[in-house]
Scaffold this active site. Structure first.
Site, short mmCIF file in Angstrom:
data_model
loop_
_atom_site.label_atom_id
_atom_site.label_comp_id
_atom_site.label_asym_id
_atom_site.label_seq_id
_atom_site.Cartn_x
_atom_site.Cartn_y
_atom_site.Cartn_z
N GLY A 12 -16.60 9.90 24.88
CA GLY A 12 -15.20 10.23 25.11
C GLY A 12 -14.89 11.60 25.08
CB CYS A 13 -16.14 14.45 23.25
SG CYS A 13 -15.58 13.82 21.73
#
Length: 155
Positions: free
Chosen positions: A45-46
């Site tokens: 996600g990051c």
């Protein structure tokens, strides 16, 4: 720690970035600052969030805005993360958690019934006068960078 509200002054910050450099809110006077907090460098996600903001880097610059990603990762890890994915945003290391605390993003989280402290995925849009204009809490990555860019363009 008090909750940060829209239309109030942004807490000052200073972060180590790109090796030995430092970056602070004062460095960007007159520019909008997109300060986004993310849990951990080089996680799916990051990484997606960093790539999405990087893909729009030229549009943010054209809107007189700078994008700064903040995590509690050590600077060496952030440097590797930035190089590996060719990210075009500033990544700041908040190893001691002072900036996360100031912005209220060091929060209790829950995963599979286990509670722990971690960084909330959140974004703060700060105008050129140092005032918080918009806050996104518990960000969902898909479409987020576009939404932030739209908000920057209305400043």
């Amino acid at each position: 720690m008090s909750e940060i509200l829209e239309n109030t002054p942004a807490p000052a910050f200073s972060l180590e970035t790109d090796g030995e450099d430092q970056v602070s809110l004062a460095d960007f006077a007159g520019k909008a600052v997109v300060l986004y907090f993310y849990p951990k460098a080089d996680t799916p996600g990051c990484t997606t969030e960093g790539l999405d903001f990087s893909a729009l880097a030229a549009q943010f610059a054209a809107a007189n805005a700078v994008v700064v990603g903040v995590s509690r990762d050590p600077i060496k890890k952030l440097d590797r993360f930035k190089a590996k994915h060719e990210l075009r945003v500033i990544l700041g290391s908040d190893e001691d958690g002072a900036v996360c605390e100031a912005y209220g993003t060091w929060v209790q989280k829950k995963l599979y019934g286990r509670e722990y402290m971690g960084v909330e995925r959140a974004t703060f849009l700060i105008d050129g006068k140092g005032v918080v204009r918009k806050i996104w809490h518990n960000v969902k990555v898909k479409g987020h960078a576009d939404a932030v860019l739209s908000a920057v363009q209305t400043l």
